[in-house]
Scaffold this motif. Structure first.
Motif, PDB file in Angstrom:
ATOM      1  N   PRO A 145       0.824  -1.214   0.000  1.00 22.44           N
ATOM      2  CA  PRO A 145       0.000   0.000   0.000  1.00 22.44           C
ATOM      3  C   PRO A 145       0.858   1.263   0.000  1.00 22.44           C
ATOM      4  O   PRO A 145       1.973   1.281   0.511  1.00 22.44           O
ATOM      5  N   CYS A 146       0.310   2.301  -0.599  1.00 21.82           N
ATOM      6  CA  CYS A 146       0.882   3.654  -0.618  1.00 21.82           C
ATOM      7  C   CYS A 146       2.076   3.822  -1.546  1.00 21.82           C
ATOM      8  O   CYS A 146       2.351   4.942  -1.988  1.00 21.82           O
ATOM      9  N   ILE A 147       2.799   2.781  -1.841  1.00 21.25           N
ATOM     10  CA  ILE A 147       3.997   2.952  -2.674  1.00 21.25           C
ATOM     11  C   ILE A 147       3.903   2.190  -3.993  1.00 21.25           C
ATOM     12  O   ILE A 147       4.694   2.442  -4.899  1.00 21.25           O
ATOM     13  N   ASP A 148       2.965   1.250  -4.105  1.00 18.64           N
ATOM     14  CA  ASP A 148       2.854   0.440  -5.320  1.00 18.64           C
ATOM     15  C   ASP A 148       1.584   0.786  -6.091  1.00 18.64           C
ATOM     16  O   ASP A 148       0.514   0.973  -5.501  1.00 18.64           O
ATOM     17  N   VAL A 149       1.735   0.881  -7.385  1.00 18.86           N
ATOM     18  CA  VAL A 149       0.613   1.045  -8.318  1.00 18.86           C
ATOM     19  C   VAL A 149       0.841   0.060  -9.453  1.00 18.86           C
ATOM     20  O   VAL A 149       1.953  -0.028  -9.985  1.00 18.86           O
ATOM     21  N   PHE A 150      -0.190  -0.692  -9.812  1.00 18.42           N
ATOM     22  CA  PHE A 150      -0.029  -1.674 -10.876  1.00 18.42           C
ATOM     23  C   PHE A 150      -1.050  -1.427 -11.985  1.00 18.42           C
ATOM     24  O   PHE A 150      -2.130  -0.886 -11.754  1.00 18.42           O
ATOM     25  N   VAL A 151      -0.661  -1.824 -13.186  1.00 18.82           N
ATOM     26  CA  VAL A 151      -1.492  -1.682 -14.386  1.00 18.82           C
ATOM     27  C   VAL A 151      -1.626  -3.054 -15.027  1.00 18.82           C
ATOM     28  O   VAL A 151      -0.617  -3.720 -15.298  1.00 18.82           O
ATOM     29  N   LYS A 152      -2.858  -3.478 -15.266  1.00 20.33           N
ATOM     30  CA  LYS A 152      -3.111  -4.746 -15.937  1.00 20.33           C
ATOM     31  C   LYS A 152      -3.058  -4.561 -17.454  1.00 20.33           C
ATOM     32  O   LYS A 152      -3.578  -3.590 -17.986  1.00 20.33           O
ATOM     33  N   VAL A 153      -2.445  -5.522 -18.104  1.00 19.73           N
ATOM     34  CA  VAL A 153      -2.332  -5.504 -19.559  1.00 19.73           C
ATOM     35  C   VAL A 153      -2.873  -6.820 -20.089  1.00 19.73           C
ATOM     36  O   VAL A 153      -2.464  -7.897 -19.645  1.00 19.73           O
ATOM     37  N   ASP A 154      -3.799  -6.726 -21.053  1.00 18.45           N
ATOM     38  CA  ASP A 154      -4.408  -7.908 -21.675  1.00 18.45           C
ATOM     39  C   ASP A 154      -3.527  -8.364 -22.837  1.00 18.45           C
ATOM     40  O   ASP A 154      -3.210  -7.580 -23.736  1.00 18.45           O
ATOM     41  N   LEU A 155      -3.139  -9.634 -22.817  1.00 16.40           N
ATOM     42  CA  LEU A 155      -2.258 -10.170 -23.857  1.00 16.40           C
ATOM     43  C   LEU A 155      -3.006 -10.882 -24.975  1.00 16.40           C
ATOM     44  O   LEU A 155      -2.375 -11.433 -25.881  1.00 16.40           O
ATOM     45  N   ARG A 156      -4.317 -10.889 -24.943  1.00  8.79           N
ATOM     46  CA  ARG A 156      -5.078 -11.563 -25.989  1.00  8.79           C
ATOM     47  C   ARG A 156      -5.052 -10.754 -27.293  1.00  8.79           C
ATOM     48  O   ARG A 156      -4.787  -9.548 -27.293  1.00  8.79           O
ATOM     49  N   THR A 157      -5.357 -11.441 -28.392  1.00  5.84           N
ATOM     50  CA  THR A 157      -5.367 -10.792 -29.703  1.00  5.84           C
ATOM     51  C   THR A 157      -6.511  -9.787 -29.779  1.00  5.84           C
ATOM     52  O   THR A 157      -7.648 -10.091 -29.410  1.00  5.84           O
ATOM     53  N   VAL A 158      -6.194  -8.610 -30.269  1.00  4.11           N
ATOM     54  CA  VAL A 158      -7.164  -7.520 -30.373  1.00  4.11           C
ATOM     55  C   VAL A 158      -7.523  -7.326 -31.847  1.00  4.11           C
ATOM     56  O   VAL A 158      -6.648  -7.353 -32.722  1.00  4.11           O
ATOM     57  N   THR A 159      -8.809  -7.145 -32.112  1.00  7.26           N
ATOM     58  CA  THR A 159      -9.293  -6.874 -33.466  1.00  7.26           C
ATOM     59  C   THR A 159      -9.522  -5.381 -33.625  1.00  7.26           C
ATOM     60  O   THR A 159     -10.296  -4.787 -32.884  1.00  7.26           O
ATOM     61  N   CYS A 160      -8.849  -4.795 -34.591  1.00  8.64           N
ATOM     62  CA  CYS A 160      -8.948  -3.357 -34.841  1.00  8.64           C
ATOM     63  C   CYS A 160      -9.601  -3.148 -36.207  1.00  8.64           C
ATOM     64  O   CYS A 160      -8.997  -3.440 -37.244  1.00  8.64           O
ATOM     65  N   ASN A 161     -10.826  -2.671 -36.215  1.00 11.29           N
ATOM     66  CA  ASN A 161     -11.542  -2.384 -37.460  1.00 11.29           C
ATOM     67  C   ASN A 161     -11.165  -0.992 -37.961  1.00 11.29           C
ATOM     68  O   ASN A 161     -11.397   0.004 -37.271  1.00 11.29           O
ATOM     69  N   ILE A 162     -10.616  -0.945 -39.150  1.00 14.14           N
ATOM     70  CA  ILE A 162     -10.254   0.334 -39.762  1.00 14.14           C
ATOM     71  C   ILE A 162     -11.466   0.850 -40.526  1.00 14.14           C
ATOM     72  O   ILE A 162     -11.957   0.179 -41.434  1.00 14.14           O
ATOM     73  N   PRO A 163     -11.992   2.015 -40.180  1.00 12.70           N
ATOM     74  CA  PRO A 163     -13.162   2.542 -40.901  1.00 12.70           C
ATOM     75  C   PRO A 163     -12.809   2.873 -42.340  1.00 12.70           C
ATOM     76  O   PRO A 163     -11.624   2.973 -42.694  1.00 12.70           O
ATOM     77  N   PRO A 164     -13.803   3.020 -43.216  1.00 11.99           N
ATOM     78  CA  PRO A 164     -13.510   3.338 -44.623  1.00 11.99           C
ATOM     79  C   PRO A 164     -12.673   4.607 -44.761  1.00 11.99           C
ATOM     80  O   PRO A 164     -13.021   5.657 -44.235  1.00 11.99           O
TER      81      PRO A 164
END
Length: 291
Positions: free
Chosen positions: A83-102
């Motif tokens: 507590p007080c000194i640690d901050v953590f960030v979760k990162v998802d390692l699964r494949t991400v689908t990125c739809n490029i708009p027209p």
């Protein structure tokens, strides 16, 4: 051999509860000691607040006093967060689908088209994805749009329509090289649809129809030429036997009569009678004179 280079075993020995001793100063050690003492004093309640569960497809990047705790992200499983000194960030390692708009693109041959696509990527380095870029997914999304426009802008419309796989592979290579520092690995890029103006579609259809008509005319001319050669050969054969022409004539009449029930009136040449009854037209004219 140990001078200048620290082995993984030596780094693990220097880590105490995941803290690298070289990165902590005097103030850092004091804060770390107070935080650890607070955890011990509030046991067992503090355990439920300090232990975090990281899923199999996630990794946790822990910042201790603003610095990344280790070169490698933690997880999966249980991790300890002070507590007080640690901050953590979760990162998802699964494949991400990125739809490029027209994207409205001006091709090299000055044709305006709209092209959309999809990008499949995943994070392979959680530390790089957190430390090197503010929003890794937004950055990858914008970079995919600009890369798609830049690559397709150097191609003609016919090249875009015919070489989608090669263009997608080149886009994937450029994206993979650009996002390597962000801990991103691009798995696949696909171009979904290429939209062209309606007027251009009509002109392309007319061009294709004209091409097909020209090919049909060429094939018909080749057929007529082959037929004329065959007819020439047949005429040469028929000239050798005059009766063969008459037999061919009768065969044609027989074929027509079998297809449709009709009465056919046709002139019968006299030279056919010469072969049938042995009577010639000249002898028939001379008979009355002898009588």
């Amino acid at each position: 051999m140990d001078s200048g280079v620290s082995s993984p075993e030596k780094q693990e020995k220097e880590n105490f509860v995941g803290v690298n001793n070289k990165r902590l100063g005097v103030c850092g050690w004091i804060l770390f000691s107070l935080s650890f003492l607070l955890v011990i004093m509030t046991l067992p309640i503090s355990i439920w607040l300090c232990l975090k569960i990281i899923k199999e497809y996630e990794r946790a990047v822990v910042f201790r006093l603003g610095r990344i705790q280790a070169d490698k992200a933690k997880g999966p499983g249980l991790i300890l967060v002070l507590p007080c000194i640690d901050v953590f960030v979760k990162v998802d390692l699964r494949t991400v689908t990125c739809n490029i708009p027209p994207q409205e693109i001006l091709t090299r041959d000055s044709v305006t088209t709209q092209v959309d696509g999809v990008v499949y990527y995943r994070i392979y380095s959680a530390v790089s994805a957190v430390a090197n870029v503010n929003d890794v997914h937004q950055a990858t999304f914008l970079l995919a749009q600009t890369t798609l426009r830049n690559v397709l802008g150097t191609q003609t419309l016919s090249q875009i329509l015919a070489g989608r796989e090669e263009i997608a592979h080149s886009i994937q290579t450029l994206l993979d090289d650009a996002t390597e520092l962000w801990g991103i690995r691009v798995a696949r890029v696909e171009i979904k649809d290429v939209r062209i103006p309606v007027q251009l579609q009509r002109s392309m259809a007319a061009e294709a129809e004209a091409t097909r008509e020209a090919r049909a005319k060429v094939l018909a001319a080749e057929g007529e030429m082959n037929a004329s050669k065959s007819l020439k050969s047949a005429s040469m054969v028929l000239t050798e036997s005059p009766i063969a022409l008459q037999l061919r004539y009768l065969q044609t009449l027989s074929t027509v009569a079998t297809e449709k029930n009709s009465t056919i009136v046709f002139p019968l040449p006299m030279n056919i009678l010469e072969g049938i009854g042995g009577v010639s037209y000249d002898n028939h004219k001379k008979l009355p004179n002898k009588a």
